[in-house]
Design a protein around this motif. Sequence first.
Motif, PDB file in Angstrom:
ATOM      1  N   VAL A 100       0.856  -1.192   0.000  1.00 58.35           N
ATOM      2  CA  VAL A 100       0.000   0.000   0.000  1.00 58.35           C
ATOM      3  C   VAL A 100       0.892   1.242   0.000  1.00 58.35           C
ATOM      4  O   VAL A 100       1.935   1.275   0.664  1.00 58.35           O
ATOM      5  CB  VAL A 100      -0.926   0.069   1.244  1.00 58.35           C
ATOM      6  CG1 VAL A 100      -2.051  -0.947   1.149  1.00 58.35           C
ATOM      7  CG2 VAL A 100      -0.152  -0.111   2.541  1.00 58.35           C
ATOM      8  N   GLU A 101       0.493   2.246  -0.775  1.00 60.18           N
ATOM      9  CA  GLU A 101       1.302   3.463  -0.808  1.00 60.18           C
ATOM     10  C   GLU A 101       0.995   4.299   0.429  1.00 60.18           C
ATOM     11  O   GLU A 101      -0.158   4.409   0.856  1.00 60.18           O
ATOM     12  CB  GLU A 101       1.027   4.282  -2.080  1.00 60.18           C
ATOM     13  CG  GLU A 101       2.063   5.385  -2.240  1.00 60.18           C
ATOM     14  CD  GLU A 101       1.923   6.171  -3.546  1.00 60.18           C
ATOM     15  OE1 GLU A 101       1.147   5.751  -4.427  1.00 60.18           O
ATOM     16  OE2 GLU A 101       2.610   7.209  -3.641  1.00 60.18           O
ATOM     17  N   LEU A 102       2.033   4.888   1.019  1.00 67.60           N
ATOM     18  CA  LEU A 102       1.873   5.678   2.235  1.00 67.60           C
ATOM     19  C   LEU A 102       1.921   7.169   1.923  1.00 67.60           C
ATOM     20  O   LEU A 102       2.367   7.579   0.848  1.00 67.60           O
ATOM     21  CB  LEU A 102       2.972   5.313   3.243  1.00 67.60           C
ATOM     22  CG  LEU A 102       2.984   3.837   3.662  1.00 67.60           C
ATOM     23  CD1 LEU A 102       4.186   3.538   4.543  1.00 67.60           C
ATOM     24  CD2 LEU A 102       1.687   3.454   4.380  1.00 67.60           C
ATOM     25  N   GLY A 103       1.473   7.976   2.910  1.00 70.07           N
ATOM     26  CA  GLY A 103       1.415   9.417   2.708  1.00 70.07           C
ATOM     27  C   GLY A 103       2.782  10.081   2.790  1.00 70.07           C
ATOM     28  O   GLY A 103       3.778   9.466   3.158  1.00 70.07           O
ATOM     29  N   GLU A 104       2.804  11.379   2.467  1.00 72.62           N
ATOM     30  CA  GLU A 104       4.062  12.131   2.461  1.00 72.62           C
ATOM     31  C   GLU A 104       4.416  12.668   3.829  1.00 72.62           C
ATOM     32  O   GLU A 104       5.563  13.005   4.092  1.00 72.62           O
ATOM     33  CB  GLU A 104       3.939  13.322   1.496  1.00 72.62           C
ATOM     34  CG  GLU A 104       3.822  12.927   0.046  1.00 72.62           C
ATOM     35  CD  GLU A 104       3.934  14.136  -0.866  1.00 72.62           C
ATOM     36  OE1 GLU A 104       3.644  15.261  -0.389  1.00 72.62           O
ATOM     37  OE2 GLU A 104       4.314  13.964  -2.027  1.00 72.62           O
ATOM     38  N   THR A 105       3.405  12.778   4.698  1.00 72.35           N
ATOM     39  CA  THR A 105       3.659  13.419   5.986  1.00 72.35           C
ATOM     40  C   THR A 105       3.857  12.380   7.090  1.00 72.35           C
ATOM     41  O   THR A 105       3.487  11.220   6.958  1.00 72.35           O
ATOM     42  CB  THR A 105       2.488  14.343   6.386  1.00 72.35           C
ATOM     43  OG1 THR A 105       1.307  13.539   6.458  1.00 72.35           O
ATOM     44  CG2 THR A 105       2.302  15.445   5.376  1.00 72.35           C
ATOM     45  N   ALA A 106       4.461  12.847   8.172  1.00 68.46           N
ATOM     46  CA  ALA A 106       4.730  11.973   9.312  1.00 68.46           C
ATOM     47  C   ALA A 106       4.841  12.831  10.562  1.00 68.46           C
ATOM     48  O   ALA A 106       4.947  14.058  10.479  1.00 68.46           O
ATOM     49  CB  ALA A 106       6.020  11.193   9.085  1.00 68.46           C
TER      50      ALA A 106
END
Lengths: 186, 417
Positions: A100-106
């Motif tokens: 699954v592709e993850l978001g850019e923020t953390a």
Amino acid sequence: MIKDREKWLEHASQKIKVPQELIAKAFKDEIDGTPAMDAPLEIPDIMDITYKYSYGGISRFFRELRDNRRLYGSKCTHCGKVWLPPRINCNECYAPTEWVELGETAEVVTYTVVYYGTSTFYDRVPYVCAFVKVEGADTLIMQNIFLKDIKMAKVGMKVKIQFKEQRNGDMGDFWYVPADGVYDNV
Amino acid sequence: MDKVAIVGFGTTPFRARWIEKTYYELAYDAAKLALEDAGIDRKEVGGVVYGIYNELFERQFMPDVYIHNYIGMGLKPSVRVATGGATGGAAVFVGWTWIASGLYDIVMVLGVEKATDNYNYAVGHSTPETLKAILFSGDMTFENPSGLTAAASYALPLIAHIDRYGSPTEKQMAMVAVKNHKNAMNNPNAQSPKLLSVDDVLGSKMITYPFKFYDNCLYSEGASAVVLASERVARSLSDNPAWITGVGLSLDKAFAGERDDITVFTSSLHAGRDAYRMASIKSPARELDFAELHDAFTGAEILSYEAFDLCGPGQGGRLIEDGVVEMTGALPVNPSGGLIGCGHAVGATGVMQTGEAALQVQGRAGKRQVKNARTGLVQSIGGPATAWTAALIVQRIEKTGAGTKKRIASGRRRKGP
Ligand SMILES: [Zn+2]
């Protein structure tokens, strides 16, 4: 006392891949002095091994990073937990995972600042190592945070992913910077 | 299960460098001292468990093979334990099982480590190369590339803990550094005996936030050995053996980012609970007389107070502020000086701390003796972000009735079940 200083230094330098002058400095007493026959004798040495290492089942994670500037996690097909670092199976369910592709923020969950590094990182200090919770992942991943001022690091800070221009297919291909855009352009 | 006692202890001094001895020569020195202390011959040893952490420190893979023959144990059973910083304690754990199972009567646990044969020629010092050798223990794919160090690995849970509880403060951590350097002044084998002030610690060079120079243990070289024995042999060798009445071993999730609560030393909590249960310890803060904890970094000692139920979560800093863990307090921690005072000769460290605990309960600890020490806790931590913990309870048990007069000490394997 070493008999032929020049030849010994040449041999040592080739053997441990260190410039001759640095070896000469480290072995000054043995080269120039006359240590007692029973005095401890040191030798230059190295242990190294080269690899053509396979990432096995998680190869896609590094291909996506390197070729597509994308960060992927892996989602358990049974419990739905999203793993980062990714794994091809779930150790809780013993079931396979899917990409699954993850978001850019953390978000920074915890961090530290290294002021004294290993030989490999000696010239890079100070730098931040952090555990961050990436948008879409259920676990934390360790990564570097680049900051204009190292003292800006804090728990709870929002960060975003930045990809390296020249990517090599390893974890050095990306790092995190403050989400508000205040960072050194590395 | 057979009862297991510590009947002998020997250690070399821990030093920044033992240039005059190799790892197997150091191992020989510790083995000789431990055998002498136990009053037995090497031939009477049933088997040896080795604690050796890092192949790159020793410049040798399978270093135990070369020690075993060097110390005259050829053909006896042997196994090596390597669990990072917890190596020494985990080696004692394994040695304990060899006796508790009834398989052997006498087992030697021998820990040894070099570290400063590693050398960075550009810097002209060992440390960066020693740290590099350790970094191969971090996950090579996901964590090694970030430049993590051992100190950083401990700092990550600690910073999360500080963020949650506001403790330990840098001052509380400095007080631990002052205590352990000071305790080491009573230990002739310690590497860093020093009288420091809190300001000395706070003003020392930042190494890894929040650890300053004096918050860190130093890399050491050295070897330590204990001789373990079954009850029947122990009673015949000593009027006053030290008993290992509880053991625990736990390995947490490798990636700390997968753990439920990153602020807790969960492997210590689990290993501690197992060891307490086995030793029937219900209220550790009240029942323990001292502890030898794995103070690789000051903050780790404080978080360990909490993991071992010596206080509640977030309360660890108070134990040092209130003087509870000082030599004069109710529960002295690291009377030996711990890792910060003695140094950290990785594979040897947990064995040394086990031996120190034995000296305490036997009343043989000299100037560092804790008054009326009857029950002690030993902790060994290792691996990424304190993944491993070995925990041991070492106790004096008052003798009931007369022991056997006949000396029994045989290295032979006992009859099978
Ligand atoms: Zn699952």
